[in-house]
Design a protein around this motif. Structure first.
Motif, PDB file in Angstrom:
ATOM      1  N   GLN A 174       3.396  -5.535 -20.306  1.00  0.00           N
ATOM      2  CA  GLN A 174       2.996  -6.743 -21.007  1.00  0.00           C
ATOM      3  C   GLN A 174       1.517  -6.677 -21.361  1.00  0.00           C
ATOM      4  OE1 GLN A 174       4.166  -9.966 -18.490  1.00  0.00           O
ATOM      5  NE2 GLN A 174       6.287  -9.264 -18.305  1.00  0.00           N
ATOM      6  N   LYS A 175       1.037  -7.704 -21.979  1.00  0.00           N
ATOM      7  CA  LYS A 175      -0.335  -7.699 -22.476  1.00  0.00           C
ATOM      8  C   LYS A 175      -1.340  -7.625 -21.338  1.00  0.00           C
ATOM      9  CE  LYS A 175      -3.627 -10.332 -25.284  1.00  0.00           C
ATOM     10  NZ  LYS A 175      -3.843 -11.552 -26.093  1.00  0.00           N
ATOM     11  N   ASP A 176      -1.156  -8.489 -20.329  1.00  0.00           N
ATOM     12  CA  ASP A 176      -2.130  -8.574 -19.245  1.00  0.00           C
ATOM     13  C   ASP A 176      -1.664  -7.879 -17.977  1.00  0.00           C
ATOM     14  OD1 ASP A 176      -3.797 -10.038 -20.878  1.00  0.00           O
ATOM     15  OD2 ASP A 176      -2.967 -11.958 -20.224  1.00  0.00           O
ATOM     16  N   LEU A 177      -0.492  -7.269 -18.003  1.00  0.00           N
ATOM     17  CA  LEU A 177       0.028  -6.615 -16.797  1.00  0.00           C
ATOM     18  C   LEU A 177       0.874  -5.412 -17.188  1.00  0.00           C
ATOM     19  CD1 LEU A 177       0.608  -6.460 -13.717  1.00  0.00           C
ATOM     20  CD2 LEU A 177       2.603  -7.909 -14.149  1.00  0.00           C
ATOM     21  N   GLN A 178       0.476  -4.252 -16.670  1.00  0.00           N
ATOM     22  CA  GLN A 178       1.320  -3.067 -16.732  1.00  0.00           C
ATOM     23  C   GLN A 178       1.611  -2.642 -15.288  1.00  0.00           C
ATOM     24  OE1 GLN A 178      -1.761  -2.790 -18.812  1.00  0.00           O
ATOM     25  NE2 GLN A 178      -0.498  -3.970 -20.228  1.00  0.00           N
ATOM     26  N   ARG A 179       2.855  -2.250 -15.038  1.00  0.00           N
ATOM     27  CA  ARG A 179       3.266  -1.940 -13.666  1.00  0.00           C
ATOM     28  C   ARG A 179       4.289  -0.820 -13.690  1.00  0.00           C
ATOM     29  NH1 ARG A 179       5.403  -6.578 -12.157  1.00  0.00           N
ATOM     30  NH2 ARG A 179       3.703  -7.258 -10.809  1.00  0.00           N
ATOM     31  N   ILE A 180       4.229   0.039 -12.660  1.00  0.00           N
ATOM     32  CA  ILE A 180       5.306   0.996 -12.409  1.00  0.00           C
ATOM     33  C   ILE A 180       5.649   0.909 -10.924  1.00  0.00           C
ATOM     34  CG2 ILE A 180       4.860   2.622 -14.288  1.00  0.00           C
ATOM     35  CD1 ILE A 180       3.300   4.340 -12.338  1.00  0.00           C
TER      36      ILE A 180
ATOM     37  N   SER B 182       8.896   3.111  -1.216  1.00  0.00           N
ATOM     38  CA  SER B 182       8.511   2.730  -2.570  1.00  0.00           C
ATOM     39  C   SER B 182       7.052   2.295  -2.606  1.00  0.00           C
ATOM     40  CB  SER B 182       9.403   1.593  -3.086  1.00  0.00           C
ATOM     41  OG  SER B 182      10.741   2.024  -3.213  1.00  0.00           O
ATOM     42  N   VAL B 183       6.443   2.457  -3.772  1.00  0.00           N
ATOM     43  CA  VAL B 183       5.066   2.045  -3.982  1.00  0.00           C
ATOM     44  C   VAL B 183       4.963   1.455  -5.387  1.00  0.00           C
ATOM     45  CG1 VAL B 183       4.385   4.335  -4.791  1.00  0.00           C
ATOM     46  CG2 VAL B 183       2.634   2.772  -3.951  1.00  0.00           C
ATOM     47  N   ILE B 184       4.142   0.403  -5.532  1.00  0.00           N
ATOM     48  CA  ILE B 184       3.938  -0.264  -6.819  1.00  0.00           C
ATOM     49  C   ILE B 184       2.478  -0.073  -7.220  1.00  0.00           C
ATOM     50  CG2 ILE B 184       4.021  -2.462  -8.074  1.00  0.00           C
ATOM     51  CD1 ILE B 184       6.070  -3.424  -5.998  1.00  0.00           C
ATOM     52  N   VAL B 185       2.245   0.344  -8.465  1.00  0.00           N
ATOM     53  CA  VAL B 185       0.884   0.474  -8.999  1.00  0.00           C
ATOM     54  C   VAL B 185       0.755  -0.499 -10.164  1.00  0.00           C
ATOM     55  CG1 VAL B 185      -0.859   2.018  -9.915  1.00  0.00           C
ATOM     56  CG2 VAL B 185       0.862   2.902  -8.340  1.00  0.00           C
ATOM     57  N   ASN B 186      -0.236  -1.382 -10.097  1.00  0.00           N
ATOM     58  CA  ASN B 186      -0.437  -2.421 -11.101  1.00  0.00           C
ATOM     59  C   ASN B 186      -1.723  -2.177 -11.893  1.00  0.00           C
ATOM     60  OD1 ASN B 186       1.831  -4.139 -10.213  1.00  0.00           O
ATOM     61  ND2 ASN B 186       0.580  -4.453  -8.384  1.00  0.00           N
ATOM     62  N   ASP B 187      -1.679  -2.547 -13.154  1.00  0.00           N
ATOM     63  CA  ASP B 187      -2.863  -2.573 -14.017  1.00  0.00           C
ATOM     64  C   ASP B 187      -3.004  -3.995 -14.547  1.00  0.00           C
ATOM     65  OD1 ASP B 187      -4.896  -2.321 -15.793  1.00  0.00           O
ATOM     66  OD2 ASP B 187      -3.978  -0.751 -17.016  1.00  0.00           O
TER      67      ASP B 187
ATOM     68  N   GLU C 159       0.219  -1.671  -4.539  1.00  0.00           N
ATOM     69  CA  GLU C 159       0.897  -2.785  -3.861  1.00  0.00           C
ATOM     70  C   GLU C 159       1.973  -2.240  -2.926  1.00  0.00           C
ATOM     71  OE1 GLU C 159       3.657  -6.693  -5.005  1.00  0.00           O
ATOM     72  OE2 GLU C 159       2.358  -5.771  -6.501  1.00  0.00           O
ATOM     73  N   PHE C 160       1.925  -2.703  -1.659  1.00  0.00           N
ATOM     74  CA  PHE C 160       2.956  -2.399  -0.669  1.00  0.00           C
ATOM     75  C   PHE C 160       3.501  -3.711  -0.124  1.00  0.00           C
ATOM     76  CE2 PHE C 160       0.649   1.675  -0.286  1.00  0.00           C
ATOM     77  CZ  PHE C 160       1.730   2.548  -0.420  1.00  0.00           C
ATOM     78  N   HIS C 161       4.805  -3.750   0.096  1.00  0.00           N
ATOM     79  CA  HIS C 161       5.418  -4.912   0.725  1.00  0.00           C
ATOM     80  C   HIS C 161       5.500  -4.696   2.227  1.00  0.00           C
ATOM     81  CE1 HIS C 161       7.528  -6.227  -3.271  1.00  0.00           C
ATOM     82  NE2 HIS C 161       6.211  -6.298  -3.309  1.00  0.00           N
ATOM     83  N   ALA C 162       5.502  -5.807   2.967  1.00  0.00           N
ATOM     84  CA  ALA C 162       5.456  -5.729   4.427  1.00  0.00           C
ATOM     85  C   ALA C 162       6.675  -4.987   4.957  1.00  0.00           C
ATOM     86  CB  ALA C 162       5.393  -7.138   5.027  1.00  0.00           C
ATOM     87  N   PRO C 163       6.519  -4.214   6.029  1.00  0.00           N
ATOM     88  CA  PRO C 163       7.653  -3.465   6.582  1.00  0.00           C
ATOM     89  C   PRO C 163       8.653  -4.400   7.260  1.00  0.00           C
ATOM     90  CG  PRO C 163       5.717  -3.214   7.982  1.00  0.00           C
ATOM     91  CD  PRO C 163       5.272  -3.954   6.767  1.00  0.00           C
ATOM     92  N   ASP C 164       9.924  -4.065   7.158  1.00  0.00           N
ATOM     93  CA  ASP C 164      10.979  -4.765   7.888  1.00  0.00           C
ATOM     94  C   ASP C 164      12.109  -3.777   8.132  1.00  0.00           C
ATOM     95  OD1 ASP C 164      12.273  -4.507   5.490  1.00  0.00           O
ATOM     96  OD2 ASP C 164      12.206  -6.625   4.968  1.00  0.00           O
TER      97      ASP C 164
END
Length: 834
Positions: A544-550, A568-573, A581-586
């Protein structure tokens, strides 16, 4: 009362939900539901916007077609959304009840259900309480439809893709419906199948491992055979060289004989010419000499025949030499070995010379100490003789007069003190003599070894100089054969490395394999951030315009001695600002880092945003240990490499995602992360062995000269590190708390400390002495403070390890005056000074 909007993927679900369509205040409308929302938007800003709900259900493409019901007059006033959801099998039965279903229609229905399911989960995650999901029970279906539902479920289980849909829905709704005994049995059966498949997979891996091991053994046998052939070739070369030397000697003899015979032939020819002239002059007058002339001619012919035979032998010798020169093509290898051994012997000779110089220095030092001690002993003996004389005089005086008890006691005390000092000096002389003899024996051995090495070196140098002109041409001819052999060895090494790599993959989870563990340790030491994975799959993203993510999912990951099946790992622009970005472990989600730092939370889970470009992100990164920083760099580096090489898998949802700009973005992120990475903690100091080289005992002081073998500290290796530990101000029978340390330059001009050279030196070279009494004065404290911080830490750690392992010291048959426990206590006390 809040106005609520109800949506469903199909109008038929309203009937099952008990929402009737004939009520006057309800109306039907076909709307759209966005497949993805911008999570970076602040949703609180929309709470006051009456048209926000309407915007959500009428979002622009890509979107999903949905059915809408609303209780009220104005849909724009809706405050919340309720999404109806059924299981995929019930949805199919409800949607196609009473009419035949084609395969394409069924596929479209399942795809519609899957997209709807993902969208409502995402909206619930984004909108929170404004968006709720209502699960519809299968009990609303008739008995026939329930039976059909079970049949459809069995059919969906048969396909990997549809089975995944069932698992996703069941994991989402497991907290809402209790498990039946049938579900438990089904789960147990799936576990049995999973275990069975795992056993089969392990059996396959063991088979591959066995095959790889056998192939490796075959390669090792081939290499061993080739080594034997090379050794045999060396022996043959030596034999050929000796034969060549013999032939060369014979050829020289032949050449000398040929030259001598040629000269004889010339002389005989001259004599023959003279004889012929004289014969012609005298033939008329002396006919009786005819017989002599004929004899002389016969002798001349015989000599000519002998000369021709010698020339023929010479030609044969030349042919033999040529044959030997062809056979001697391998001699170049010996020449190369001689050159290398020459260099080695030169180095050994230099080392022996240095060691001999050191031994001579030690002998000189011991001789000086022995002379000083002997001089002192002479003085004490003279004092003892004087004391004995005084004692005899005293005894004589006793016979005449009764002696003064005070004088007798004083003389006895002096006599005992003199005897004690005499015993101590005798012990010192004995020790010095033993050490002098030991060092002298070592010196003689090194001297003899050095002499032998020099003789061998000179002989080999002489042989090399003599053979070099003759072997130069053969050396050039042998280069091609040597290069071919090196190429074959290199190919074998590459093949062996290939099998070793395969073996490493198969045994990646075997910590008991010592060789494999050592190999991994070397890799980890050389490349501490290296992360390897079997595959990377893009499972989500935004453009999107203000957010790119993989969103990338890694499988079978290794980092040093750590291993993960998947995470998994998330990289945001976010408007040009990159973060991880990492989500909490469970129980269902793997978190690879050792420490989780919470930076935010939502309805689904807590999350952590790590960014080297924001103050908050830098603070979060600062809380992580150095090992986590290295792992982060390795993960991003692996993702960047896979993207740049096009070696990534995609899901259906990410098939059209544009990832072309991401390799460059990840490089920028890598550079920033590396600048913030703290240095890993250094490895602890370690050494192999302690040896006692000297134990000097004085009246009030002693010292131990200790050699620490194979010392490893601060990334530096010391083959032999010498340190002198002293004990000063020893009084009576009690040991002292006054210690000292002495450092000198090590072998090969290696400095013992980073703070080097010192300002103090003596006739044996530079030295650094640190006095360490129980209470340091200002000068002694300044001497410690003048050292670099790394030296202070090094000495402290060295003394600590020395005290712990002093009981293992090899005394080399030297006598130790003090128990080792006293030295351990003294060294332990010195640790606190640093």
């Amino acid at each position: 009362m809040d106005q609520r909007l109800v949506i469903a993927p199909d109008e038929s679900l309203f009937t099952y939900a008990g929402i009737q369509g004939d009520e006057k205040d309800q109306h039907k409308q076909i709307g759209a539901l966005a497949e993805s929302l911008d999570w970076s938007e602040e949703l609180e800003s929309h709470n006051s916007n009456d048209g926000f709900i309407q915007n959500v259900v009428s979002a622009p493409a890509p979107n999903l077609s949905i059915a809408i019901k609303y209780a009220g007059e104005d849909i724009a006033k809706a405050k919340a959304i309720t999404a109806l959801l059924m299981s995929p099998e019930a949805y199919v039965v409800a949607l196609f009840a009473g009419k035949p279903v084609k395969n394409t229609e069924l596929t479209n229905a399942l795809e519609n259900w899957n997209n709807y399911f993902k969208a409502v989960q995402q909206h619930q995650y984004s909108m929170g309480e404004q968006f709720s999901i209502k699960l519809l029970s299968n009990s609303a279906l008739s008995k026939e439809q329930l039976a059909l539902t079970q049949a459809v479920r069995c059919a969906l289980l048969g396909s990997a893709e549809t089975n995944e849909l069932l698992q996703q829905f069941e994991s989402f709704s497991v907290g809402e419906t209790p498990e039946s005994w049938a579900q438990v049995a089904s789960f147990s059966l799936q576990q049995f199948y999973s275990l069975n498949n795992a056993k089969n997979e392990i059996a396959k891996r063991d088979s591959l491992l066995s095959k790889s091991t056998s192939e490796k053994e075959g390669i090792e046998n081939a290499l061993e055979k080739q080594r034997e052939e090379v050794e045999l070739s060396k022996q043959q070369t030596q034999q050929l060289q000796s034969e060549l030397e013999k032939k060369i000697a014979e050829a020289k003899k032949y050449q000398g004989a040929i030259a001598e015979l040629t000269q004889q032939n010339n002389d005989i020819s001259l004599q023959l010419a003279q004889a012929k002239g004289e014969n012609k002059a005298l033939v008329a007058e002396h006919s009786e000499q005819k017989s002599e002339n004929e004899l002389l001619v016969l002798q001349t012919q015989q000599l000519q025949e002998e000369l021709e035979a010698v020339f023929a032998d010479a030609e044969n010798s030349k042919v033999t030499i040529a044959d030997l020169e062809v056979k001697h093509s391998d001699i170049s290898r010996k020449l190369s070995e001689a050159d290398s051994e020459k260099q080695k012997l030169v180095k050994e000779n230099k080392a022996n010379a240095e060691e001999s110089a050191l031994l001579q220095l030690q002998i000189q030092q011991l001789q000086e100490e022995l002379e000083a001690t002997f001089s002192k002993l002479t003085e004490v003996q003279e004092q003892l003789i004087n004391a004995e004389t005084a004692n005899e005089q005293l005894k004589d005086a006793v016979k005449v007069n009764q002696p003064d008890p005070v004088v007798v006691k004083s003389l006895n005390e002096k006599l005992l003190a003199t005897e004690d000092e005499n015993s101590l000096l005798v012990l010192q002389i004995s020790q010095l003599q033993e050490e002098l003899e030991s060092i002298y024996v070592q010196y003689e051995e090194h001297k003899n070894a050095s002499a032998d090495a020099v003789e061998k070196l000179e002989a080999k140098l002489l042989n090399s100089q003599e053979d070099a002109p003759a072997l130069k041409k053969e050396l050039e001819n042998a280069m091609s054969e040597q290069e071919l052999l090196q190429l074959q060895i290199k190919q074998l090494q590459e093949e062996l490395e290939f099998y070793f790599t395969e073996y490493q993959k198969l045994k990646g989870e075997s910590p008991d394999n010592k060789a494999l563990s050592e190999f991994k340790s070397k890799i980890e030491e050389r490349f501490p951030h290296l992360v390897l994975s079997d595959g990377v799959t893009l499972t989500g993203g935004a453009n999107q315009k203000d957010l790119q993510r993989i969103t990338a999912r890694f499988t079978q990951i290794e980092h040093g001695d750590k291993h993960w099946s998947a995470f998994s790992v998330i990289v945001n622009d976010r408007k040009g600002v990159l973060d991880i970005e990492f989500h909490a472990p469970d129980k269902k989600r793997v978190y690879p880092l050792s420490k989780f730092v919470k930076t935010g939370s939502n309805k689904v889970c807590d999350f952590s945003l790590l960014s080297p470009f924001t103050d908050a992100g830098k603070r979060t990164l600062a809380e992580l240990p150095a090992e986590d920083h290295l792992l982060l760099i390795g993960i991003i580096e692996e993702l960047q490499t896979k993207l740049e090489q096009g070696d990534v898998q995609r899901t259906e949802a990410t098939a059209g995602l544009d990832v072309a700009p991401w390799p460059e973005k990840l490089l920028k992120l890598l550079s920033a992360l590396k600048q913030l990475t703290p240095k890993p903690s250094p490895k602890p100091l370690n050494f192999k062995k302690l040896s006692l080289k000297q134990n000097m005992v004085g009246a009030t002081n002693e010292h131990l000269l200790i050699c620490i073998e194979n010392l490893q500290a601060n990334g530096i290796s010391y083959p032999a590190f010498d340190i002198k530990v002293g004990a000063k101000q020893i009084k009576d029978n009690t040991f002292t708390e006054y210690g000292s340390l002495e450092f000198r330059e090590l072998a090969n001009n290696q400095a013992p400390l980073a703070t080097w050279p010192p300002q103090t030196e003596d006739k044996w070279g530079l030295k650094l002495v640190l006095d360490l009494p129980a209470q340091l004065n200002e000068e002694q404290q300044n001497a410690i403070n003048s050292l670099k911080e790394e030296d202070q830490l090094f000495i402290k750690e060295l003394l600590t390890k020395l005290a712990d392992r002093l009981h293992t010291i090899d005394r080399k048959k030297l006598k130790v005056n003090q128990p080792l426990e006293n030295w351990q206590k003294l060294i332990t006390g010195m640790v606190a000074k640093f």
